[in-house]
Design a protein around this motif. Structure first.
Motif, mmCIF file in Angstrom:
data_model
loop_
_atom_site.group_PDB
_atom_site.id
_atom_site.type_symbol
_atom_site.label_atom_id
_atom_site.label_comp_id
_atom_site.label_asym_id
_atom_site.label_seq_id
_atom_site.Cartn_x
_atom_site.Cartn_y
_atom_site.Cartn_z
ATOM 1 N N TYR A 35 -9.717 10.332 -5.739
ATOM 2 C CA TYR A 35 -9.875 9.607 -4.481
ATOM 3 C C TYR A 35 -10.743 8.376 -4.753
ATOM 4 O O TYR A 35 -11.731 8.455 -5.483
ATOM 5 N N GLU A 36 -10.371 7.250 -4.147
ATOM 6 C CA GLU A 36 -11.086 6.000 -4.402
ATOM 7 C C GLU A 36 -11.566 5.380 -3.092
ATOM 8 O O GLU A 36 -10.837 5.370 -2.084
ATOM 9 N N ILE A 37 -12.774 4.877 -3.128
ATOM 10 C CA ILE A 37 -13.378 4.179 -1.990
ATOM 11 C C ILE A 37 -13.829 2.813 -2.490
ATOM 12 O O ILE A 37 -14.555 2.726 -3.481
ATOM 13 N N LEU A 61 -13.969 -1.795 4.168
ATOM 14 C CA LEU A 61 -14.037 -0.556 3.382
ATOM 15 C C LEU A 61 -12.645 0.062 3.396
ATOM 16 O O LEU A 61 -12.062 0.268 4.463
ATOM 17 N N ILE A 62 -12.102 0.354 2.216
ATOM 18 C CA ILE A 62 -10.735 0.874 2.138
ATOM 19 C C ILE A 62 -10.707 2.166 1.335
ATOM 20 O O ILE A 62 -11.472 2.337 0.380
ATOM 21 N N LEU A 63 -9.825 3.085 1.730
ATOM 22 C CA LEU A 63 -9.645 4.369 1.060
ATOM 23 C C LEU A 63 -8.287 4.396 0.372
ATOM 24 O O LEU A 63 -7.286 3.973 0.943
ATOM 25 N N ILE A 64 -8.262 4.906 -0.859
ATOM 26 C CA ILE A 64 -7.019 5.063 -1.601
ATOM 27 C C ILE A 64 -6.922 6.509 -2.047
ATOM 28 O O ILE A 64 -7.839 7.046 -2.676
ATOM 29 N N ARG A 65 -5.811 7.147 -1.716
ATOM 30 C CA ARG A 65 -5.635 8.569 -2.016
ATOM 31 C C ARG A 65 -5.077 8.766 -3.420
ATOM 32 O O ARG A 65 -4.523 7.838 -4.012
ATOM 33 N N PRO A 66 -5.178 9.975 -3.949
ATOM 34 C CA PRO A 66 -4.642 10.244 -5.284
ATOM 35 C C PRO A 66 -3.162 9.887 -5.387
ATOM 36 O O PRO A 66 -2.385 10.105 -4.450
ATOM 37 N N ASN A 67 -2.791 9.316 -6.527
ATOM 38 C CA ASN A 67 -1.407 8.995 -6.876
ATOM 39 C C ASN A 67 -0.795 7.862 -6.058
ATOM 40 O O ASN A 67 0.405 7.599 -6.185
ATOM 41 N N GLU A 68 -1.575 7.184 -5.243
ATOM 42 C CA GLU A 68 -1.044 6.028 -4.533
ATOM 43 C C GLU A 68 -1.050 4.813 -5.467
ATOM 44 O O GLU A 68 -2.067 4.474 -6.062
#
Length: 283
Positions: A35-37, A61-68
């Motif tokens: 998970y990335e922030i 602030l953005i969130l990136i989920r696994p495997n995106e």
């Protein structure tokens, strides 16, 4: 008990780059189980996530989920590029969570009001920066108790992130990804198990092969061939995870040649499909 390796597996940085040149931006890539922030503090940037592209503003602030699939592209100007990034695995987030406080909630569209991007006030922006810098200081220190202080500060930071998303209003951020690129991605998704050629895409979308290839590479950093291969490998992982055997996975993922599938999967992941399936079943 908290171990040194546990802390080392948490990626965190606060960087300012004055000479980040356009042209060295990474191509689309994905991180498995991470998970990335990202907090953007200064600079002009576009961020691509799957079929979306957003102009990011200081304080976003953005969130990136696994495997995106995602990538960041710096807009060429004289502004220093300052950002904070946190990369953390699902296992780590679960280990830090409690029965009453699950720190992964902010990544769920059901609990974060569908937001992927929020904008922080000046107060919250400074608080986020201070918490991150405090965590990094503890993380890099060998002083007595700093490992526990680092863990405590990280938990504060993740709680703060969850509260920010929980208390934000839903805002639709304009997707500036060109319609052509979106349609190319949709075509590939819809025909992933078929033989896909540039000529097929050209006929379907009524643009020349050269124009389609150039436009796609500009916005993703990948050739169409590399993008299709990535999508098929990702589909193969899901089929293996669901219990399909290697032969079934090969066909269901759009690989017409078994040997090519084994070779491509192994080169991309560093492990053969059979070993990947065994590894997943042991987890």
């Amino acid at each position: 008990m908290i171990t040194t390796d546990f802390l080392k597996n948490i990626g965190c940085f606060h960087k300012t780059t004055a000479d980040f040149l356009t042209g060295i931006n990474p191509p689309y890539h994905r991180h498995e189980n991470i998970y990335e922030i990202y907090l953007y503090i200064n600079g002009k940037i576009k961020i691509y996530v799957e079929q979306n592209c957003y102009n990011m503003l200081p304080g976003n602030l953005i969130l990136i989920r696994p495997n995106e699939l995602h990538r960041s592209v710096i807009i060429d100007d004289d502004t220093a590029y300052e950002r904070i990034g946190i990369n953390i695995s699902a296992d780590t987030i679960n280990a830090l969570s409690s029965d009453n406080t699950h720190l992964m909630n902010c990544f769920s569209s059901e609990t974060n009001k569908g937001n992927r991007i929020i904008h922080l006030s000046s107060y919250n922006l400074n608080k986020y920066i201070n918490l991150t810098d405090e965590f990094l200081r503890y993380l890099q220190s060998d002083d007595y108790g700093c490992d526990l202080l680092a863990m405590t500060t990280l938990i504060k930071l993740l709680i703060f992130t969850n509260n920010l998303f929980d208390n934000s209003s839903h805002i639709e951020h304009k997707n500036i990804m060109p319609k052509l690129v979106i349609n190319i991605m949709k075509y590939i998704d819809n025909h992933l198990t078929d033989k896909i050629t540039l000529q097929d895409i050209s006929r379907e979308l009524h643009y020349s092969v050269n124009y389609i290839s150039t436009k796609f590479k500009y916005h993703t950093g990948l050739t169409l061939r590399d993008y299709i291969l990535d999508k098929r490998i990702e589909a193969a992982k899901k089929h293996l995870l669901s219990g399909k055997n290697v032969s079934e996975t090969c066909a269901l993922s759009g690989f017409n040649d078994y040997s090519n599938f084994i070779r491509s999967f192994t080169k991309k992941t560093g492990i053969s499909p059979g070993h990947y399936r065994e590894f997943i079943s042991l987890k």
